[in-house]
Design an enzyme around this catalytic site. Structure first.
Site, PDB file in Angstrom:
ATOM      1  N   SER A  19      26.180  12.811 -22.790  1.00 23.72           N
ATOM      2  CA  SER A  19      27.597  13.197 -22.393  1.00 23.72           C
ATOM      3  C   SER A  19      28.339  11.931 -21.548  1.00 23.72           C
ATOM      4  O   SER A  19      27.666  11.602 -20.600  1.00 23.72           O
ATOM      5  CB  SER A  19      27.649  14.319 -21.814  1.00 23.72           C
ATOM      6  N   VAL A  69      36.647  26.889 -20.523  1.00 27.65           N
ATOM      7  CA  VAL A  69      37.969  26.774 -19.974  1.00 27.65           C
ATOM      8  C   VAL A  69      38.952  27.883 -20.867  1.00 27.65           C
ATOM      9  O   VAL A  69      40.112  27.910 -20.712  1.00 27.65           O
ATOM     10  CB  VAL A  69      38.400  25.383 -20.235  1.00 27.65           C
ATOM     11  N   ALA A  99      37.003  20.755 -31.350  1.00 33.55           N
ATOM     12  CA  ALA A  99      37.620  21.004 -32.540  1.00 33.55           C
ATOM     13  C   ALA A  99      36.763  21.668 -33.572  1.00 33.55           C
ATOM     14  O   ALA A  99      35.716  20.985 -33.956  1.00 33.55           O
ATOM     15  CB  ALA A  99      38.593  19.813 -32.936  1.00 33.55           C
ATOM     16  N   TYR A 159      39.973  11.514 -37.302  1.00 36.82           N
ATOM     17  CA  TYR A 159      40.071  12.062 -35.918  1.00 36.82           C
ATOM     18  C   TYR A 159      40.896  13.088 -35.861  1.00 36.82           C
ATOM     19  O   TYR A 159      41.422  13.947 -35.224  1.00 36.82           O
ATOM     20  CB  TYR A 159      40.422  10.945 -34.977  1.00 36.82           C
ATOM     21  N   LYS A 166      44.762  15.023 -28.266  1.00 38.29           N
ATOM     22  CA  LYS A 166      44.629  13.746 -27.123  1.00 38.29           C
ATOM     23  C   LYS A 166      46.047  13.241 -27.025  1.00 38.29           C
ATOM     24  O   LYS A 166      46.457  12.905 -25.818  1.00 38.29           O
ATOM     25  CB  LYS A 166      43.713  12.687 -27.724  1.00 38.29           C
ATOM     26  N   ILE A 195      31.555   6.518 -28.596  1.00 35.93           N
ATOM     27  CA  ILE A 195      30.168   6.536 -28.008  1.00 35.93           C
ATOM     28  C   ILE A 195      29.485   7.600 -28.901  1.00 35.93           C
ATOM     29  O   ILE A 195      30.013   8.772 -29.098  1.00 35.93           O
ATOM     30  CB  ILE A 195      30.162   7.032 -26.536  1.00 35.93           C
ATOM     31  N   ARG A 196      28.162   7.676 -29.004  1.00 34.37           N
ATOM     32  CA  ARG A 196      27.493   8.473 -29.766  1.00 34.37           C
ATOM     33  C   ARG A 196      27.282   9.767 -28.706  1.00 34.37           C
ATOM     34  O   ARG A 196      26.481   9.653 -27.872  1.00 34.37           O
ATOM     35  CB  ARG A 196      26.361   8.231 -30.422  1.00 34.37           C
ATOM     36  N   LEU A 198      27.407  14.524 -28.583  1.00 31.51           N
ATOM     37  CA  LEU A 198      27.300  15.767 -29.376  1.00 31.51           C
ATOM     38  C   LEU A 198      28.804  15.823 -30.019  1.00 31.51           C
ATOM     39  O   LEU A 198      29.098  16.163 -31.100  1.00 31.51           O
ATOM     40  CB  LEU A 198      27.188  16.652 -28.411  1.00 31.51           C
ATOM     41  N   ALA A 199      29.800  15.705 -29.067  1.00 33.74           N
ATOM     42  CA  ALA A 199      31.289  16.073 -29.511  1.00 33.74           C
ATOM     43  C   ALA A 199      31.672  14.959 -30.576  1.00 33.74           C
ATOM     44  O   ALA A 199      32.307  15.270 -31.736  1.00 33.74           O
ATOM     45  CB  ALA A 199      32.006  15.945 -28.576  1.00 33.74           C
TER      46      ALA A 199
HETATM   47  P1  NDP Z   1      29.924  16.113 -25.051  1.00 34.94           P
HETATM   48  O1  NDP Z   1      29.624  16.810 -26.442  1.00 34.94           O
HETATM   49  O2  NDP Z   1      28.771  15.461 -24.421  1.00 34.94           O
HETATM   50  O3  NDP Z   1      30.785  16.662 -24.244  1.00 34.94           O
HETATM   51  C1  NDP Z   1      31.916  17.736 -24.565  1.00 34.94           C
HETATM   52  C2  NDP Z   1      31.757  18.638 -23.648  1.00 34.94           C
HETATM   53  O4  NDP Z   1      32.827  19.678 -23.724  1.00 34.94           O
HETATM   54  C3  NDP Z   1      30.659  19.430 -23.683  1.00 34.94           C
HETATM   55  O5  NDP Z   1      29.983  19.566 -22.284  1.00 34.94           O
HETATM   56  C4  NDP Z   1      31.131  20.838 -24.281  1.00 34.94           C
HETATM   57  O6  NDP Z   1      30.001  21.927 -23.792  1.00 34.94           O
HETATM   58  C5  NDP Z   1      32.363  21.076 -23.605  1.00 34.94           C
HETATM   59  N1  NDP Z   1      33.141  22.149 -23.905  1.00 34.94           N
HETATM   60  C6  NDP Z   1      33.275  22.488 -25.425  1.00 34.94           C
HETATM   61  N2  NDP Z   1      34.203  23.636 -25.429  1.00 34.94           N
HETATM   62  C7  NDP Z   1      34.128  23.935 -24.001  1.00 34.94           C
HETATM   63  C8  NDP Z   1      34.982  24.960 -23.379  1.00 34.94           C
HETATM   64  N3  NDP Z   1      35.479  26.052 -24.029  1.00 34.94           N
HETATM   65  N4  NDP Z   1      34.825  25.203 -22.006  1.00 34.94           N
HETATM   66  C9  NDP Z   1      34.173  24.341 -21.079  1.00 34.94           C
HETATM   67  N5  NDP Z   1      33.710  23.103 -21.941  1.00 34.94           N
HETATM   68  C10 NDP Z   1      33.634  23.076 -23.158  1.00 34.94           C
HETATM   69  O7  NDP Z   1      30.876  14.740 -25.722  1.00 34.94           O
HETATM   70  P2  NDP Z   1      31.434  13.610 -25.248  1.00 34.94           P
HETATM   71  O8  NDP Z   1      31.024  13.221 -23.740  1.00 34.94           O
HETATM   72  O9  NDP Z   1      31.661  12.694 -26.032  1.00 34.94           O
HETATM   73  O10 NDP Z   1      33.050  14.245 -24.767  1.00 34.94           O
HETATM   74  C11 NDP Z   1      33.674  14.200 -23.417  1.00 34.94           C
HETATM   75  C12 NDP Z   1      35.139  13.907 -23.656  1.00 34.94           C
HETATM   76  O11 NDP Z   1      35.391  12.493 -23.763  1.00 34.94           O
HETATM   77  C13 NDP Z   1      35.855  14.627 -24.668  1.00 34.94           C
HETATM   78  O12 NDP Z   1      37.204  14.886 -24.003  1.00 34.94           O
HETATM   79  C14 NDP Z   1      35.913  13.581 -25.816  1.00 34.94           C
HETATM   80  O13 NDP Z   1      36.987  13.908 -26.520  1.00 34.94           O
HETATM   81  C15 NDP Z   1      36.275  12.525 -24.971  1.00 34.94           C
HETATM   82  N6  NDP Z   1      35.822  11.041 -25.692  1.00 34.94           N
HETATM   83  C16 NDP Z   1      34.805  10.885 -26.253  1.00 34.94           C
HETATM   84  C17 NDP Z   1      34.363   9.728 -27.021  1.00 34.94           C
HETATM   85  C18 NDP Z   1      33.374   9.395 -27.572  1.00 34.94           C
HETATM   86  O14 NDP Z   1      33.358   8.530 -28.728  1.00 34.94           O
HETATM   87  N7  NDP Z   1      32.187  10.169 -27.436  1.00 34.94           N
HETATM   88  C19 NDP Z   1      35.609   8.636 -26.824  1.00 34.94           C
HETATM   89  C20 NDP Z   1      36.617   8.883 -26.310  1.00 34.94           C
HETATM   90  C21 NDP Z   1      36.857  10.036 -25.416  1.00 34.94           C
HETATM   91  P3  NDP Z   1      28.967  22.185 -24.931  1.00 34.94           P
HETATM   92  O15 NDP Z   1      28.323  20.957 -25.661  1.00 34.94           O
HETATM   93  O16 NDP Z   1      27.768  22.839 -24.051  1.00 34.94           O
HETATM   94  O17 NDP Z   1      29.409  23.298 -25.820  1.00 34.94           O
END
Ligand code: NDP
Length: 259
Positions: A19, A69, A99, A159, A166, A195-196, A198-199
């Site tokens: 993350s 949230v 999403a 996306y 965003k 970045i790789r 979960l999301a």
């Molecule tokens: P992760 O999957 O590690 O993090 C996403 C987080 O959002 C998880 O901890 C997830 O919880 C949490 N989440 C989802 N739904 C809820 C909710 N209802 N309430 C509280 N938390 C919630 O992925 P990233 O680290 O990649 O994502 C973090 C941020 O960075 C995001 O905003 C993403 O869009 C942004 N981002 C990511 C990029 C990338 O390439 N990875 C590039 C640019 C921006 P859980 O997993 O437990 O469901």
């Protein structure tokens, strides 16, 4: 010198060691901040256990609370805990998004009403909601940082729905910065390169996107969680005291290129 000692920082969005929020939490800790961590609870308590095991030793958070949230009571409870334990909050990291898969590939025009509103509620509305809960606790000023992506500015393949989320998030940063500036609360976004995580693995063709960035970006690579964490620590520090309402690209320079 980047020094966050004496600062209380609440970090949302840690799911695992990939993350981005985890990269940020580690860099805030390295700069001396006192950490609080929220996690997304599930019925069996598995997420809580996983996140607790990850963070407990390396950053020893003095607050560890659930915060979905989409749940107003849980948000209020989390900030009540901050009020009770710390009295003041200096830093809020909003690092979460969601999403449904249907919104992350295929035709944009086919996205359902339900998927659209769920993504916007979790990924966009939540910033203002958390910032509003943090505001009265940031009584000595503060810094709020959220995470965005280039797909909120340009149409990046697949996306789709998250791009709209965003775009709204980046505009929320500006409105919140305007609202909170008179209270010496700064609000900024980091636009991270792919970045790789979960999301990101839910976004169709993410690996192709990463390879494309590695070929085209001025630095010929994408970025790490640590680099994003360092930028977040900077934005939260007094070194960035004159910066608010901005989107800082931490993307190995990809954004300046003509593709
Ligand atoms: P992760 O999957 O590690 O993090 C996403 C987080 O959002 C998880 O901890 C997830 O919880 C949490 N989440 C989802 N739904 C809820 C909710 N209802 N309430 C509280 N938390 C919630 O992925 P990233 O680290 O990649 O994502 C973090 C941020 O960075 C995001 O905003 C993403 O869009 C942004 N981002 C990511 C990029 C990338 O390439 N990875 C590039 C640019 C921006 P859980 O997993 O437990 O469901």
């Amino acid at each position: 010198m980047l020094n966050l000692s004496g600062k209380n920082a609440l970090v949302t969005g840690i799911a695992n060691n990939r993350s981005i929020a985890w990269g940020i939490a580690q860099q805030l800790h390295a700069a001396g901040a006192n950490l609080g961590v929220t996690y997304l609870p599930d019925e069996k308590g598995r997420f809580e256990k996983k996140v607790r095991e990850l963070v407990e030793e390396p950053i020893a958070p003095s607050i560890f609370v659930p915060c979905d949230v989409q749940n107003d009571e849980q948000i209020q409870e989390a900030f009540n805990t901050v009020a009770d334990k710390w009295g003041k909050l200096d830093i809020l990291i909003h690092c979460l998004a969601f999403a449904d898969k249907e919104g992350l590939s295929g035709d944009f025009s086919a996205i359902s009403r339900q998927a659209f509103s769920q993504a916007l509620e979790i990924s966009t509305y939540s910033l203002g909601r958390l910032a509003g809960a943090a505001k009265p606790l940031m009584n000595e000023g503060g810094s709020i940082v959220t995470l965005t992506y280039l797909g909120g500015v340009r149409a990046i393949p697949n996306y789709n729905l998250m791009g709209v989320a965003k775009a709204g998030l980046e505009m929320s940063v500006r409105y919140l910065a305007a609202e909170m500036g008179p209270h010496n609360i700064r609000v900024n976004a980091i636009s991270a390169g792919p970045i790789r995580t979960l999301a990101s693995s839910a976004v169709g063709g993410i690996l192709d996107m990463i390879h494309h960035v590695e070929e085209v970006a001025p630095l010929r690579r994408t970025v790490t969680q640590t680099e994003v964490g360092n930028a977040a620590a900077f934005l939260c520090s007094d070194l960035a005291s004159g910066i608010t309402g901005q989107v800082l690209y931490v993307d190995a320079g990809y954004e300046i290129m003509g593709m």
